[in-house]
Design an enzyme around this catalytic site. Structure first.
Site, mmCIF file in Angstrom:
data_model
loop_
_atom_site.group_PDB
_atom_site.id
_atom_site.type_symbol
_atom_site.label_atom_id
_atom_site.label_comp_id
_atom_site.label_asym_id
_atom_site.label_seq_id
_atom_site.Cartn_x
_atom_site.Cartn_y
_atom_site.Cartn_z
ATOM 1 N N ARG A 48 1.029 -1.149 -0.184
ATOM 2 C CA ARG A 48 -0.379 -0.004 0.308
ATOM 3 C C ARG A 48 0.889 1.597 0.197
ATOM 4 N NH1 ARG A 48 2.967 2.119 3.516
ATOM 5 N NH2 ARG A 48 1.047 3.293 3.551
ATOM 6 N N GLY A 49 0.468 2.195 -0.485
ATOM 7 C CA GLY A 49 1.279 3.685 -0.543
ATOM 8 C C GLY A 49 0.987 3.942 -1.615
ATOM 9 N N GLN A 197 -2.280 2.044 9.980
ATOM 10 C CA GLN A 197 -0.671 2.840 9.300
ATOM 11 C C GLN A 197 0.963 3.290 10.321
ATOM 12 O OE1 GLN A 197 -3.446 3.227 7.613
ATOM 13 N NE2 GLN A 197 -3.181 2.387 5.342
ATOM 14 N N ASP A 238 -2.150 10.813 -2.105
ATOM 15 C CA ASP A 238 -2.317 9.766 -2.668
ATOM 16 C C ASP A 238 -2.187 10.108 -4.453
ATOM 17 O OD1 ASP A 238 -2.557 8.320 -0.190
ATOM 18 O OD2 ASP A 238 -2.994 6.907 -1.538
ATOM 19 N N ASN A 248 -5.573 12.663 0.704
ATOM 20 C CA ASN A 248 -4.713 11.506 1.485
ATOM 21 C C ASN A 248 -5.091 10.941 2.439
ATOM 22 O OD1 ASN A 248 -1.513 10.685 2.635
ATOM 23 N ND2 ASN A 248 -1.784 11.578 3.894
ATOM 24 N N LYS A 249 -4.815 9.726 3.921
ATOM 25 C CA LYS A 249 -4.856 8.981 4.311
ATOM 26 C C LYS A 249 -6.124 9.399 4.938
ATOM 27 C CE LYS A 249 -4.817 5.348 4.428
ATOM 28 N NZ LYS A 249 -6.104 4.486 3.922
HETATM 29 O O1 MRU Z 1 -4.267 3.479 2.664
HETATM 30 P P1 MRU Z 1 -3.112 3.430 2.116
HETATM 31 O O2 MRU Z 1 -2.305 3.002 3.246
HETATM 32 O O3 MRU Z 1 -2.774 3.021 0.351
HETATM 33 O O4 MRU Z 1 -2.881 5.171 2.675
HETATM 34 C C1 MRU Z 1 -1.746 5.285 2.407
HETATM 35 C C2 MRU Z 1 -1.066 6.619 2.020
HETATM 36 O O5 MRU Z 1 -1.973 7.723 2.571
HETATM 37 C C3 MRU Z 1 0.107 7.330 1.982
HETATM 38 O O6 MRU Z 1 -0.284 8.757 2.671
HETATM 39 C C4 MRU Z 1 -0.221 8.186 0.639
HETATM 40 O O7 MRU Z 1 -0.115 7.271 0.143
HETATM 41 C C5 MRU Z 1 1.710 8.257 0.201
HETATM 42 S S1 MRU Z 1 2.809 7.582 0.453
HETATM 43 C C6 MRU Z 1 4.264 8.280 0.175
#
Ligand code: MRU
Length: 349
Positions: A48-49, A197, A238, A248-249
């Site tokens: 993920r990320g 996370q 994201d 973002n998250k």
């Molecule tokens: O749901 P996830 O864990 O994929 O979400 C990730 C995030 O929101 C991160 O902050 C984002 O992808 C940036 S990662 C460099």
């Protein structure tokens, strides 16, 4: 600082992915052999990320090409297109995913050679995407480190580190570079409910790297700011719209608003592959809604009444106006973002 793990490791006929669902308890690598494996690893959050998802999808397309390389050219190209659509459907919000697939398909379309040699070319392209991501993170780190004062306590949300990228991290890359430059830092990490996370991944990877880390629950961030315990906030992204709105998250928006109320700088670090030139504002960003189970359980224990109504948006959008600066590998940009982002996306390197 050498990481004791890798997020993604390309091999000759497959890739290895660290299964992030098992962290911090267990380091287990999944063998991704097909584009369907890559799709499932992304959908099920083994990887993920945004940048890590993009890199995995790029290798996923190469794996689809490997499986189709003995077919005739038309069937081969049709299968690549289909695999690309399937990979893009694994998660909707991170821009790096369709960006990587578009880039791979462009290469496949431009090549006039045999499916066998296009497949080799696709492997090289996926490797480029992988290495470019690490390079971009290091560059962001060098640029962004200047924004972090010596002795600062920095709050971060979710995981924008090595685990979220091909390596080094975006937001955490900035902190790594600041630390390498000799700055003394403390990092406060939001646990990042519901998928944790922050607690499971960011606290773990920063701890492994010898950072001074303090874990807090999401609801504690405002109170820490009120007590002057936070000097800066930094997060990843994201998807970033042309006007600088940042998806973002979930919970990022709350941190940004709190930072504004307390006059604390709020930084976003993201590579240019996260910017979506096709959308003018955050209103057009598709926010993934995840399984309700993530909200009503904690370590598989049910914590809410049976049948309760639940919402579980995985991301939110922080309006550009709350963002002090966006750190990219091509430079640090400030409001007004629209002009800066257009300029940035025109640059080739
Ligand atoms: O749901 P996830 O864990 O994929 O979400 C990730 C995030 O929101 C991160 O902050 C984002 O992808 C940036 S990662 C460099």
């Amino acid at each position: 600082m050498k990481a004791s793990f890798f997020t993604i490791l390309p091999r000759e006929d497959h890739i290895l992915i660290l299964d992030q669902r098992l962290l911090p308890g267990k380091k287990h690598y999944l063998r991704v052999r097909t584009y369907r494996d890559a799709h499932d690893a992304i959908r099920d959050m083994a990887v993920r990320g945004a940048p890590a998802i993009g890199v995995t999808a790029a290798f996923g397309l190469w794996l689809a090409a490997r499986a189709a390389r003995t077919k005739d050219r038309r069937t081969y190209k049709a299968e690549l297109e289909r695999a690309g659509r399937y990979l893009v459907s694994s998660r909707p919000t991170a821009h790096n995913l369709p960006w990587a697939i578009r880039r791979m398909l462009r290469v496949a379309k431009a090549e006039q050679s045999s499916p066998l040699s296009i497949t080799e070319r696709l492997y090289t392209e996926a490797l480029h995407i992988f290495h470019e991501d690490i390079e971009a993170n290091k560059r962001m780190g060098d640029l962004g480190a200047k924004l972090i004062p010596d002795g600062a306590t920095v709050l971060t949300h979710c995981n924008a580190g090595t685990l979220a990228t091909a390596g080094y991290g975006t937001a955490l890359g900035v902190l790594r570079s600041a630390k390498s430059a000799g700055k003394r830092l403390k990092v406060f990490v939001d646990e990042t409910r519901p998928f944790l996370q922050g607690a499971r991944l960011t606290a773990w990877e920063l701890n492994e790297d010898g950072f001074d880390v303090t874990l807090i629950t999401d609801s504690m961030a405002g109170w820490m700011m009120k007590q002057d315990l936070i000097d800066a906030c930094i997060v990843g992204a994201d998807r970033i719209a042309l006007n600088g709105d940042v998806a973002n998250k979930i919970g990022t928006y709350s941190v940004a608003v709190l930072a504004r109320v307390h006059s604390i700088p709020f930084y976003v670090a993201a590579p240019s592959s996260t910017f979506d030139a096709g959308i003018s504002s955050g209103r057009d960003i598709v926010i993934e809604e995840r399984a309700h189970k993530e909200v009503i359980t904690l370590s598989d224990r049910v914590i809410a009444p049976a049948g309760i109504k639940v919402r579980n948006p995985a991301f939110d959008v922080t309006p550009a106006t709350y963002i002090t600066a966006i750190i990219t590998e091509k430079g640090i940009i400030h409001a007004p973002y629209a002009r800066a982002i257009r300029g940035l996306l025109k640059q080739t390197t």
